[in-house]
Scaffold this active site. Structure first.
Site, PDB file in Angstrom:
ATOM      1  N   ASP A   1      -2.346  -9.797  -2.531  1.00  0.00           N
ATOM      2  CA  ASP A   1      -3.449  -9.404  -1.641  1.00  0.00           C
ATOM      3  C   ASP A   1      -4.750 -10.124  -2.002  1.00  0.00           C
ATOM      4  OD1 ASP A   1      -4.163  -8.153  -3.964  1.00  0.00           O
ATOM      5  OD2 ASP A   1      -4.439  -6.150  -3.087  1.00  0.00           O
TER       6      ASP A   1
ATOM      7  N   ASP B   1     -14.314   0.551 -19.725  1.00  0.00           N
ATOM      8  CA  ASP B   1     -15.738   0.490 -19.438  1.00  0.00           C
ATOM      9  C   ASP B   1     -16.184   1.895 -19.062  1.00  0.00           C
ATOM     10  OD1 ASP B   1     -18.263  -0.814 -18.692  1.00  0.00           O
ATOM     11  OD2 ASP B   1     -17.016  -2.594 -18.401  1.00  0.00           O
TER      12      ASP B   1
ATOM     13  N   ASP C   1     -21.607   0.819 -20.462  1.00  0.00           N
ATOM     14  CA  ASP C   1     -22.472   0.069 -19.562  1.00  0.00           C
ATOM     15  C   ASP C   1     -23.930   0.525 -19.686  1.00  0.00           C
ATOM     16  OD1 ASP C   1     -22.302  -1.851 -17.263  1.00  0.00           O
ATOM     17  OD2 ASP C   1     -23.192  -0.187 -16.170  1.00  0.00           O
TER      18      ASP C   1
ATOM     19  N   GLU D   1     -23.566  -1.638 -24.302  1.00  0.00           N
ATOM     20  CA  GLU D   1     -24.328  -2.739 -23.704  1.00  0.00           C
ATOM     21  C   GLU D   1     -25.797  -2.312 -23.707  1.00  0.00           C
ATOM     22  OE1 GLU D   1     -24.782  -5.358 -19.599  1.00  0.00           O
ATOM     23  OE2 GLU D   1     -24.571  -3.204 -19.538  1.00  0.00           O
TER      24      GLU D   1
ATOM     25  N   HIS E   1     -18.730 -11.189 -17.869  1.00  0.00           N
ATOM     26  CA  HIS E   1     -18.668 -11.172 -16.393  1.00  0.00           C
ATOM     27  C   HIS E   1     -20.054 -11.228 -15.743  1.00  0.00           C
ATOM     28  CE1 HIS E   1     -19.685  -7.156 -17.537  1.00  0.00           C
ATOM     29  NE2 HIS E   1     -19.916  -6.825 -16.291  1.00  0.00           N
ATOM     30  N   ASP E   2     -21.102 -11.080 -16.545  1.00  0.00           N
ATOM     31  CA  ASP E   2     -22.463 -11.152 -16.014  1.00  0.00           C
ATOM     32  C   ASP E   2     -23.136 -12.479 -16.324  1.00  0.00           C
ATOM     33  OD1 ASP E   2     -22.450  -8.532 -15.043  1.00  0.00           O
ATOM     34  OD2 ASP E   2     -23.149  -7.704 -16.950  1.00  0.00           O
TER      35      ASP E   2
HETATM   36  C1  GLC Z   1     -24.011  -3.858 -16.493  1.00  0.00           C
HETATM   37  C2  GLC Z   1     -22.751  -4.543 -16.040  1.00  0.00           C
HETATM   38  C3  GLC Z   1     -23.008  -5.227 -14.741  1.00  0.00           C
HETATM   39  C4  GLC Z   1     -23.404  -4.199 -13.734  1.00  0.00           C
HETATM   40  C5  GLC Z   1     -24.568  -3.342 -14.226  1.00  0.00           C
HETATM   41  C6  GLC Z   1     -24.684  -2.108 -13.404  1.00  0.00           C
HETATM   42  O1  GLC Z   1     -25.016  -4.746 -16.768  1.00  0.00           O
HETATM   43  O2  GLC Z   1     -22.288  -5.400 -17.034  1.00  0.00           O
HETATM   44  O3  GLC Z   1     -21.909  -5.966 -14.291  1.00  0.00           O
HETATM   45  O4  GLC Z   1     -23.768  -4.815 -12.535  1.00  0.00           O
HETATM   46  O5  GLC Z   1     -24.402  -2.918 -15.549  1.00  0.00           O
HETATM   47  O6  GLC Z   1     -23.598  -1.260 -13.629  1.00  0.00           O
HETATM   48 CA    CA Z   2      -3.388  -7.471  -6.050  1.00  0.00          CA
END
Ligand code: GLC
Ligand code: CA
Length: 561
Positions: free
Chosen positions: A25, A98, A198, A255, A328-329
């Site tokens: 998908d 997370d 987070d 974080e 990922h950021d």
């Molecule tokens: C953290 C995450 C990010 C997200 C933000 C709000 O910084 O790593 O990807 O957009 O929090 O949740």
């Molecule tokens: Ca999939």
């Protein structure tokens, strides 16, 4: 120094949407992860940090959660999640989830009930009256606009530090905290091994909600001083630790954007019982112009050395750090700190060496192990990230040139890290049989995991080797060793010693794309006592040579005898 499994672990971050799609998908899923566990085992990692897999309308790709007790439909089912846990644990791989509890989705049932003032949810979020038709204060949100959104039905404003669809939870309310702790226990009892939390240093807000300082030309004020490391954050985390974390043998990483070393220590000081480690942002900021991630800056190695030093010195007695060079950021490390063209392999391996030999628990972001690079899509329509799209809109409205805005996006967009993992050279890089939710980086024919598995000179092979090396019993200095800078005044080479119980390891890294020469007679390195244990180049050891030289992005790790 106390020994713990999470200090010895190598963590691998999975951003599930972009990792591996098992059902065509176009969206990565849990079964896709299960299918790659053997690959991860071979890489040598110990822990997977799973970016959010909970039910979510995906305004911010899962960082907007509408049900903490359910799995996002696109990713699979709770059964798949349980299977992933079993399969990972069978391979001795732990899984941390997370924990996104600064905010929920506006589609969470709690929020829907809060709008209607249905108890106990009435005060689950941060609701305020407007000031004569204007929002309660002038703070700007992380993804653009005001942090306040007016809700007609309740006739009040709610606070959202991120997008309008991410209302902040009200941590002042004990019922909210209890509900969060319950949910955490539920997951831990299912067998997960910890949490990545987070923006955990944003959860406590200054209750007077004063206006923030406005930069020239900006529409909104800066609220950060009133919610970063807010007044009750440590009280909340100590409570969470007492009620939940301390009851399990798990790992936690918070974080914490904007923390200094001294503030960071408060979160991880072993005597304070809060978290195991934090993600600070200082290394990330070295190549951005301060406080504006969209603007590129030249890498200043002195700045980087200073950061590593300061964090090490502050944490060495009773704290523990985490090390990462992308996530990922953040854009791809080889594009940010290395050279993703001429010296892609060499610089990727050099940065990997850096990641694996500094003090702290190292984190690998998916695709880093094969040296994946940033992407440049021609059209803004090919971008998916809410932050990027909102930013583009805002800058266009300001009247700026489109080309200029795209250049900044190429440098800083979070989508740089979110293109699908490049598994092989088949269509869509083997990520999916369908059309991927975001386009694959066109360089996948050249850069992919399958070809690197076979190639002894590949980035992947180097990563496997250096992880193995880190785990050897006689290399404990790489984990628990103290950190002592060498060649501090050199602006091209980053070098240090790690020492532990009589073991000594010497690391020397050329951070730039040109040669470096050093006269050994200056006495910094006693070449006769060095035994090379890994390098990203073939090294000819010639003991009589008094000139010690490094090639572009060359990395060497020695045992000192
Ligand atoms: C953290 C995450 C990010 C997200 C933000 C709000 O910084 O790593 O990807 O957009 O929090 O949740
Ligand atoms: Ca999939």
């Amino acid at each position: 120094m106390k020994e713990h499994w999470w200090k010895e672990a190598v963590v691998y971050q999975i951003y599930p949407r972009s990792f591996n799609d098992s059902n065509g998908d176009g969206i990565g899923d849990l079964q896709g992860i299960i299918n790659k566990l053997d690959y991860l085992k071979k890489l040598g990692i110990d822990v997977i940090w799973l970016s959010p897999v909970y039910q979510s309308p995906n305004d911010d790709n899962g960082y907007d959660i509408s049900d903490y007790y359910d799995i996002m439909d696109e990713f699979g089912s709770m059964e798949d999640m349980e299977k992933l846990l079993v399969e990972a644990h069978q391979r001795d791989i732990k899984i941390i989830m997370d924990l996104v509890v600064n905010h929920t989705s506006d589609e969470h049932e709690w929020f829907e009930k809060s709008i209607k003032k249905i108890e106990p949810y009435q005060d689950y979020y941060i609701w305020k009256d407007g000031k004569k038709g204007a929002p309660p204060n002038n703070w700007g949100a992380m993804f653009g606009g005001s942090v306040w959104e007016y809700n007609e039905e309740r006739n009040q404003y709610y606070l959202h530090l991120f997008s309008v669809k991410q209302p902040d939870l009200n941590w002042e309310n004990p019922a909210v905290r209890e509900t969060v702790y319950e949910m955490m226990k539920w997951w831990l009892n299912k067998g997960i091994d910890g949490f990545r939390m987070d923006v955990i240093n944003y959860i406590s807000k200054d209750q007077s909600y004063p206006d923030g300082k406005k930069e020239k030309g900006e529409k909104y004020g800066n609220g950060a001083p009133y919610f970063i490391n807010g007044p009750r954050v440590h009280e909340f985390l100590q409570e969470m630790n007492e009620i939940v974390l301390s009851k399990y043998d798990i790992m936690t990483v918070g974080e914490t954007p904007g923390v200094t070393p001294a503030e960071g220590l408060k979160y991880v000081d072993e005597a304070r019982n809060e978290l195991n480690m934090v993600f600070h942002f200082d290394i990330m900021d070295t190549v951005d112009v301060v406080s504006d991630k969209w603007e590129k800056d030249r890498l200043d190695l002195f700045k980087m050395k200073d950061i590593i030093n300061k964090w090490y010195e502050t944490f060495k007695k009773q704290g523990w750090n985490s090390i990462y060079l992308n996530n990922h950021d953040r854009p791809r490390m080889v594009s940010r700190f290395g050279d993703d063209e001429k010296y892609r392999r060499e610089s990727a391996k050099m940065l990997i060496t850096f990641n694996m030999t500094l003090p702290g628990t190292p984190y690998i972001y998916q695709g880093e192990e094969i040296g994946m690079c940033n992407v440049q899509f021609e059209s803004i329509d090919d971008y998916r990230d809410i932050e990027t799209l909102n930013r583009y809109q805002k800058e266009i409205e300001k009247g700026r040139e489109q080309k200029e805005i795209m250049e900044e996006i190429y440098w800083a967009s979070r989508d740089n890290a979110r293109t699908p993992v490049q598994w092989d050279d088949s269509e869509n890089a083997g990520f999916s049989n369908g059309e991927p939710w975001i386009k694959v980086n066109p360089n996948y024919k050249k850069i992919n995991a399958a070809s690197q598995q076979e190639d002894p000179a590949s980035v992947l092979k180097y990563y496997q080797d250096i992880i193995k090396l880190r785990k050897k019993k006689d290399n404990k200095a790489l984990i628990y060793g103290n950190y002592q800078p060498v060649l501090e005044d050199d602006k091209q080479v980053f070098s240090y010693l790690r020492k532990y119980n009589g073991e000594k390891i010497f690391v020397i890294l050329n951070f730039f794309g040109y040669n470096w020469e050093h006269n050994l007679e200056e006495g910094i390195i006693d070449y006769n006592h060095l035994e090379l244990i890994i390098s990203n180049y073939e090294v000819q050891i010639n003991k009589k040579d008094t000139n010690f030289s490094l090639r572009p992005y060359e990395a060497r790790v020695y045992r000192v005898k």
